[in-house]
Design a protein around this motif. Sequence first.
Motif, mmCIF file in Angstrom:
data_model
loop_
_atom_site.group_PDB
_atom_site.id
_atom_site.type_symbol
_atom_site.label_atom_id
_atom_site.label_comp_id
_atom_site.label_asym_id
_atom_site.label_seq_id
_atom_site.Cartn_x
_atom_site.Cartn_y
_atom_site.Cartn_z
ATOM 1 N N ARG A 127 34.574 34.529 51.797
ATOM 2 C CA ARG A 127 34.509 34.314 50.351
ATOM 3 C C ARG A 127 35.820 34.674 49.655
ATOM 4 O O ARG A 127 36.089 34.169 48.562
ATOM 5 C CB ARG A 127 33.345 35.118 49.760
ATOM 6 C CG ARG A 127 32.000 34.582 50.215
ATOM 7 C CD ARG A 127 30.844 35.240 49.495
ATOM 8 N NE ARG A 127 29.582 34.732 49.999
ATOM 9 C CZ ARG A 127 28.414 34.892 49.372
ATOM 10 N NH1 ARG A 127 28.372 35.568 48.238
ATOM 11 N NH2 ARG A 127 27.311 34.402 49.892
ATOM 12 N N PHE A 128 36.604 35.565 50.258
ATOM 13 C CA PHE A 128 37.936 35.815 49.710
ATOM 14 C C PHE A 128 38.781 34.551 49.808
ATOM 15 O O PHE A 128 39.589 34.248 48.922
ATOM 16 C CB PHE A 128 38.619 36.958 50.471
ATOM 17 C CG PHE A 128 38.332 38.317 49.904
ATOM 18 C CD1 PHE A 128 38.664 38.628 48.596
ATOM 19 C CD2 PHE A 128 37.728 39.296 50.685
ATOM 20 C CE1 PHE A 128 38.406 39.892 48.065
ATOM 21 C CE2 PHE A 128 37.460 40.555 50.169
ATOM 22 C CZ PHE A 128 37.803 40.855 48.851
ATOM 23 N N GLN A 129 38.589 33.813 50.878
ATOM 24 C CA GLN A 129 39.374 32.599 51.094
ATOM 25 C C GLN A 129 38.858 31.434 50.257
ATOM 26 O O GLN A 129 39.632 30.654 49.707
ATOM 27 C CB GLN A 129 39.354 32.223 52.576
ATOM 28 C CG GLN A 129 40.003 33.287 53.469
ATOM 29 C CD GLN A 129 39.828 32.993 54.948
ATOM 30 O OE1 GLN A 129 39.037 32.137 55.330
ATOM 31 N NE2 GLN A 129 40.565 33.718 55.793
ATOM 32 N N ILE A 186 25.970 44.248 40.401
ATOM 33 C CA ILE A 186 27.320 44.452 39.857
ATOM 34 C C ILE A 186 28.108 43.148 39.882
ATOM 35 O O ILE A 186 28.764 42.766 38.891
ATOM 36 C CB ILE A 186 28.065 45.541 40.646
ATOM 37 C CG1 ILE A 186 27.388 46.904 40.431
ATOM 38 C CG2 ILE A 186 29.534 45.612 40.218
ATOM 39 C CD1 ILE A 186 27.933 48.007 41.308
ATOM 40 N N GLY A 187 28.036 42.461 41.015
ATOM 41 C CA GLY A 187 28.746 41.186 41.123
ATOM 42 C C GLY A 187 28.253 40.173 40.113
ATOM 43 O O GLY A 187 29.052 39.438 39.511
ATOM 44 N N ASP A 200 32.131 39.095 44.167
ATOM 45 C CA ASP A 200 31.101 39.005 45.211
ATOM 46 C C ASP A 200 31.613 39.460 46.578
ATOM 47 O O ASP A 200 31.004 40.328 47.214
ATOM 48 C CB ASP A 200 30.573 37.563 45.263
ATOM 49 C CG ASP A 200 29.344 37.439 46.143
ATOM 50 O OD1 ASP A 200 28.393 38.208 45.945
ATOM 51 O OD2 ASP A 200 29.336 36.558 47.026
ATOM 52 N N PRO A 201 32.732 38.934 47.106
ATOM 53 C CA PRO A 201 33.201 39.406 48.415
ATOM 54 C C PRO A 201 33.685 40.853 48.410
ATOM 55 O O PRO A 201 33.573 41.542 49.434
ATOM 56 C CB PRO A 201 34.352 38.447 48.739
ATOM 57 C CG PRO A 201 34.782 37.873 47.445
ATOM 58 C CD PRO A 201 33.548 37.800 46.614
ATOM 59 N N ILE A 202 34.193 41.355 47.286
ATOM 60 C CA ILE A 202 34.635 42.752 47.223
ATOM 61 C C ILE A 202 33.440 43.682 47.414
ATOM 62 O O ILE A 202 33.483 44.637 48.202
ATOM 63 C CB ILE A 202 35.338 43.041 45.878
ATOM 64 C CG1 ILE A 202 36.687 42.332 45.837
ATOM 65 C CG2 ILE A 202 35.520 44.544 45.678
ATOM 66 C CD1 ILE A 202 37.373 42.384 44.475
#
Length: 315
Positions: A127-129, A186-187, A200-202
Amino acid sequence: MGHDHSHGSGAGADGGGGHSHGPRIGSAGERHQKPLAIAFALTAVYALVEVAAGITTGSLALISDAAHMGTDVLGLGLALAAIHLTKRPAAGQRTYGTYRLEVLAAIINGLLLFGVAFYVLYEAVERFQNPPQVMGVPMLVVSSIGLVVNIISFRLLTAGSKESLNVKGAYLEVVADMLGSVGVIIGAIVIATTGFQYADPIVGAAIGLFILPRTWKLMRQALRIIMEVAPPGIDVEAAQRELSGITGVEEVHDLHIWTLTSGMEAASAHIVIKDGADWHAVLDESRRILAKGYGVTHPTIQVEPIDHTEEAAGF
């Protein structure tokens, strides 16, 4: 040596005041079966709700969280099955009953937790990508309800997690899922208010990193039991010195202390006594030392006269 106090010179006892052999003690997990069953039912129902909500809203986050809860359902089910099976009395080849099934369930739960943690970390990298478009409001509503369900399960399992390794495995899964719900909330708030899709990915990576060390600790405990390593905090050499210090004792050898399942410690020992020593008193004092000082509930003590040899016994 007489036979009124034990079965021959070897005496197995439950560590209490009586002299029954091979007692039905009851595992620590068995005392917490009801809250485990309630947590299982709540989690199973809400996992289905999350799947339906994820499909309806197209939210990958909710579907992933539902998969995480599905793992919880499997883990809780394994824990319940293990407790149910351990109620079977010792019979035939199962001379200790089925107590070790609880430990096996804890190991399976640990493996599941490792799988979930690595999956979460993998998804976080993906998801970072390529951060997906996440619907913040539906995520927030559904994950908030999921958090309530997890908090209820968390409260139900807290007491049992302190006593049973099996329940602790289920408890850790619920904790991990509870944190997952918090992370999704939180996201969802961040995404809904700022549009920052990387939230979301964090959060996912943070959850995965939180799960791993706690899962390793659970697995290490379970593997110690399977390998019959002495329980943490028990000094076997100190126990041997105490037993050797009993009046009339010449020597103590072949002392072993291990865990059958959570809350059930066992020990076996050969105690050589001097000529004229009161073997009844030696047996009672050795059982008292192991029970009071080392928490051993299932000792098996073999008392031997000093002139006893394996050759004389025909070995």
